[in-house]
Write a protein that holds these residues in place. Sequence first.
Motif, PDB file in Angstrom:
ATOM      1  N   ASP A   1      38.164  48.500  35.917  1.00 53.87           N
ATOM      2  CA  ASP A   1      38.170  48.980  34.543  1.00 53.87           C
ATOM      3  C   ASP A   1      37.805  50.460  34.584  1.00 53.87           C
ATOM      4  OD1 ASP A   1      38.268  49.174  31.824  1.00 53.87           O
ATOM      5  OD2 ASP A   1      36.558  47.866  31.434  1.00 53.87           O
ATOM      6  N   GLY A   2      38.816  51.319  34.557  1.00 52.76           N
ATOM      7  CA  GLY A   2      38.573  52.752  34.689  1.00 52.76           C
ATOM      8  C   GLY A   2      38.064  53.048  36.087  1.00 52.76           C
ATOM      9  N   ASN A   3      36.910  53.719  36.188  1.00 53.03           N
ATOM     10  CA  ASN A   3      36.330  54.037  37.498  1.00 53.03           C
ATOM     11  C   ASN A   3      35.417  52.938  38.020  1.00 53.03           C
ATOM     12  OD1 ASN A   3      37.591  56.514  37.733  1.00 53.03           O
ATOM     13  ND2 ASN A   3      35.979  57.579  36.618  1.00 53.03           N
ATOM     14  N   ALA A   4      35.151  51.923  37.215  1.00 53.13           N
ATOM     15  CA  ALA A   4      34.275  50.825  37.634  1.00 53.13           C
ATOM     16  C   ALA A   4      35.102  49.720  38.285  1.00 53.13           C
ATOM     17  CB  ALA A   4      33.530  50.263  36.430  1.00 53.13           C
ATOM     18  N   SER A   5      34.547  49.117  39.332  1.00 51.88           N
ATOM     19  CA  SER A   5      35.197  47.969  39.968  1.00 51.88           C
ATOM     20  C   SER A   5      34.119  47.027  40.469  1.00 51.88           C
ATOM     21  CB  SER A   5      36.127  48.411  41.092  1.00 51.88           C
ATOM     22  OG  SER A   5      35.438  49.146  42.059  1.00 51.88           O
ATOM     23  N   TRP A   6      34.395  45.737  40.424  1.00 55.94           N
ATOM     24  CA  TRP A   6      33.433  44.735  40.851  1.00 55.94           C
ATOM     25  C   TRP A   6      34.167  43.490  41.314  1.00 55.94           C
ATOM     26  CZ3 TRP A   6      34.504  46.339  35.992  1.00 55.94           C
ATOM     27  CH2 TRP A   6      34.975  45.405  35.082  1.00 55.94           C
ATOM     28  N   GLN A   7      33.485  42.696  42.150  1.00 57.61           N
ATOM     29  CA  GLN A   7      34.085  41.487  42.680  1.00 57.61           C
ATOM     30  C   GLN A   7      33.985  40.370  41.644  1.00 57.61           C
ATOM     31  OE1 GLN A   7      32.842  40.578  46.614  1.00 57.61           O
ATOM     32  NE2 GLN A   7      34.171  38.808  46.792  1.00 57.61           N
ATOM     33  N   VAL A   8      35.042  39.561  41.566  1.00 58.59           N
ATOM     34  CA  VAL A   8      35.115  38.456  40.622  1.00 58.59           C
ATOM     35  C   VAL A   8      35.254  37.166  41.422  1.00 58.59           C
ATOM     36  CG1 VAL A   8      36.499  37.433  38.770  1.00 58.59           C
ATOM     37  CG2 VAL A   8      36.235  39.914  38.890  1.00 58.59           C
ATOM     38  N   ASP A   9      34.506  36.146  41.039  1.00 56.71           N
ATOM     39  CA  ASP A   9      34.615  34.854  41.709  1.00 56.71           C
ATOM     40  C   ASP A   9      35.844  34.107  41.213  1.00 56.71           C
ATOM     41  OD1 ASP A   9      32.272  35.224  43.167  1.00 56.71           O
ATOM     42  OD2 ASP A   9      31.034  34.418  41.541  1.00 56.71           O
ATOM     43  N   LEU A  10      36.494  33.413  42.116  1.00 59.58           N
ATOM     44  CA  LEU A  10      37.639  32.574  41.753  1.00 59.58           C
ATOM     45  C   LEU A  10      37.111  31.361  41.012  1.00 59.58           C
ATOM     46  CD1 LEU A  10      40.730  32.321  42.123  1.00 59.58           C
ATOM     47  CD2 LEU A  10      40.269  30.956  44.152  1.00 59.58           C
ATOM     48  N   PRO A  11      37.673  31.055  39.836  1.00 55.12           N
ATOM     49  CA  PRO A  11      37.192  29.893  39.079  1.00 55.12           C
ATOM     50  C   PRO A  11      37.358  28.599  39.886  1.00 55.12           C
ATOM     51  CG  PRO A  11      38.674  31.241  37.744  1.00 55.12           C
ATOM     52  CD  PRO A  11      38.728  31.770  39.137  1.00 55.12           C
ATOM     53  N   GLU A  12      36.625  27.564  39.494  1.00 55.04           N
ATOM     54  CA  GLU A  12      36.678  26.289  40.212  1.00 55.04           C
ATOM     55  C   GLU A  12      38.073  25.680  40.228  1.00 55.04           C
ATOM     56  OE1 GLU A  12      33.666  23.468  39.204  1.00 55.04           O
ATOM     57  OE2 GLU A  12      32.094  24.993  39.269  1.00 55.04           O
ATOM     58  N   ASP A  13      38.861  25.927  39.180  1.00 59.54           N
ATOM     59  CA  ASP A  13      40.216  25.366  39.149  1.00 59.54           C
ATOM     60  C   ASP A  13      41.183  26.163  40.027  1.00 59.54           C
ATOM     61  OD1 ASP A  13      40.667  27.675  37.699  1.00 59.54           O
ATOM     62  OD2 ASP A  13      41.248  26.648  35.853  1.00 59.54           O
ATOM     63  N   ARG A  14      40.677  27.223  40.682  1.00 62.20           N
ATOM     64  CA  ARG A  14      41.438  28.061  41.624  1.00 62.20           C
ATOM     65  C   ARG A  14      42.631  28.754  40.977  1.00 62.20           C
ATOM     66  NH1 ARG A  14      39.738  28.475  46.322  1.00 62.20           N
ATOM     67  NH2 ARG A  14      41.717  28.950  47.293  1.00 62.20           N
ATOM     68  N   ARG A  15      42.601  28.936  39.667  1.00 63.22           N
ATOM     69  CA  ARG A  15      43.663  29.668  38.968  1.00 63.22           C
ATOM     70  C   ARG A  15      43.198  31.112  38.778  1.00 63.22           C
ATOM     71  NH1 ARG A  15      47.387  26.644  35.700  1.00 63.22           N
ATOM     72  NH2 ARG A  15      47.381  28.469  34.367  1.00 63.22           N
ATOM     73  N   LEU A  16      44.138  32.032  38.898  1.00 61.10           N
ATOM     74  CA  LEU A  16      43.787  33.440  38.674  1.00 61.10           C
ATOM     75  C   LEU A  16      43.390  33.633  37.219  1.00 61.10           C
ATOM     76  CD1 LEU A  16      46.576  35.205  40.719  1.00 61.10           C
ATOM     77  CD2 LEU A  16      44.149  35.103  41.251  1.00 61.10           C
ATOM     78  N   PRO A  17      42.447  34.554  36.956  1.00 65.08           N
ATOM     79  CA  PRO A  17      42.033  34.818  35.575  1.00 65.08           C
ATOM     80  C   PRO A  17      43.200  35.325  34.729  1.00 65.08           C
ATOM     81  CG  PRO A  17      40.541  35.853  37.151  1.00 65.08           C
ATOM     82  CD  PRO A  17      41.702  35.339  37.927  1.00 65.08           C
ATOM     83  N   ASP A  18      43.074  35.171  33.417  1.00 58.19           N
ATOM     84  CA  ASP A  18      44.115  35.648  32.504  1.00 58.19           C
ATOM     85  C   ASP A  18      44.336  37.147  32.628  1.00 58.19           C
ATOM     86  OD1 ASP A  18      44.596  33.125  31.534  1.00 58.19           O
ATOM     87  OD2 ASP A  18      43.282  33.364  29.790  1.00 58.19           O
ATOM     88  N   ALA A  19      43.310  37.879  33.044  1.00 54.95           N
ATOM     89  CA  ALA A  19      43.413  39.340  33.159  1.00 54.95           C
ATOM     90  C   ALA A  19      43.947  39.779  34.520  1.00 54.95           C
ATOM     91  CB  ALA A  19      42.048  39.968  32.901  1.00 54.95           C
ATOM     92  N   ALA A  20      44.511  38.870  35.307  1.00 54.90           N
ATOM     93  CA  ALA A  20      44.994  39.225  36.644  1.00 54.90           C
ATOM     94  C   ALA A  20      46.263  40.057  36.565  1.00 54.90           C
ATOM     95  CB  ALA A  20      45.239  37.961  37.474  1.00 54.90           C
ATOM     96  N   CYS A  21      46.457  40.900  37.576  1.00 51.95           N
ATOM     97  CA  CYS A  21      47.566  41.855  37.576  1.00 51.95           C
ATOM     98  C   CYS A  21      48.930  41.198  37.728  1.00 51.95           C
ATOM     99  CB  CYS A  21      47.372  42.892  38.675  1.00 51.95           C
ATOM    100  SG  CYS A  21      47.409  42.203  40.341  1.00 51.95           S
ATOM    101  N   TYR A  22      48.988  39.948  38.167  1.00 47.63           N
ATOM    102  CA  TYR A  22      50.298  39.309  38.312  1.00 47.63           C
ATOM    103  C   TYR A  22      50.981  39.130  36.962  1.00 47.63           C
ATOM    104  CZ  TYR A  22      48.792  34.732  36.617  1.00 47.63           C
ATOM    105  OH  TYR A  22      48.349  33.705  35.831  1.00 47.63           O
ATOM    106  N   ARG A  23      50.234  39.288  35.877  1.00 41.69           N
ATOM    107  CA  ARG A  23      50.808  39.165  34.535  1.00 41.69           C
ATOM    108  C   ARG A  23      51.363  40.488  34.009  1.00 41.69           C
ATOM    109  NH1 ARG A  23      47.325  35.517  30.711  1.00 41.69           N
ATOM    110  NH2 ARG A  23      49.223  35.895  29.555  1.00 41.69           N
ATOM    111  N   ILE A  24      51.099  41.589  34.723  1.00 45.68           N
ATOM    112  CA  ILE A  24      51.584  42.904  34.288  1.00 45.68           C
ATOM    113  C   ILE A  24      53.081  43.013  34.577  1.00 45.68           C
ATOM    114  CG2 ILE A  24      51.372  45.399  34.641  1.00 45.68           C
ATOM    115  CD1 ILE A  24      48.482  44.922  35.444  1.00 45.68           C
ATOM    116  N   ASP A  25      53.794  43.644  33.691  1.00 47.19           N
ATOM    117  CA  ASP A  25      55.230  43.887  33.874  1.00 47.19           C
ATOM    118  C   ASP A  25      55.438  44.651  35.178  1.00 47.19           C
ATOM    119  OD1 ASP A  25      57.874  44.659  33.738  1.00 47.19           O
ATOM    120  OD2 ASP A  25      57.757  45.397  31.686  1.00 47.19           O
ATOM    121  N   PRO A  26      56.277  44.145  36.104  1.00 44.64           N
ATOM    122  CA  PRO A  26      56.495  44.818  37.395  1.00 44.64           C
ATOM    123  C   PRO A  26      56.997  46.247  37.244  1.00 44.64           C
ATOM    124  CG  PRO A  26      57.460  42.620  37.419  1.00 44.64           C
ATOM    125  CD  PRO A  26      57.005  42.882  36.009  1.00 44.64           C
TER     126      PRO A  26
END
Length: 131
Positions: free
Chosen positions: A102-127
């Motif tokens: 988020d801007g200049n900040a970055s941090w590690q995120v844990d993978l949820p128990e259901d092993r699905r990527l979060p809704d805010a994951a980059c795979y959802r961004i238009d290529p």
Amino acid sequence: MSGDYMKKALADVWPQFVRELKRSARIDLVASENTAIRPTVPTEPGTVHIAGLLLDIPPHLRQRCAWCGLTLIDYDLTRIAVPEGQDPTPATWPVGGLVAVDGNASWQVDLPEDRRLPDAACYRIDPEVTA
């Protein structure tokens, strides 16, 4: 102007408008049935990326997102000052780990128990707007 002319003009510019809006706002947009635009709300602030392999080509050390190619880390190793006796290797993200940016900040995120990527994951961004 006639209604048909306006519909055609809108149909010609609409895709470009949506791409530019996504690029500038960094949010996913969903067109509802009546073609109104509403943003989807990410579950966490920042976009979540998947840390890729380290590229260690002296004097540079770089790590990118494995999905979209965003540069997560970019070190010029000739410009790092380390006290004598300490390991001069800079910190990196674990390969395959999730990293929120988020801007200049970055941090590690844990993978949820259901092993699905979060809704805010980059795979959802238009290529078309990724690196």
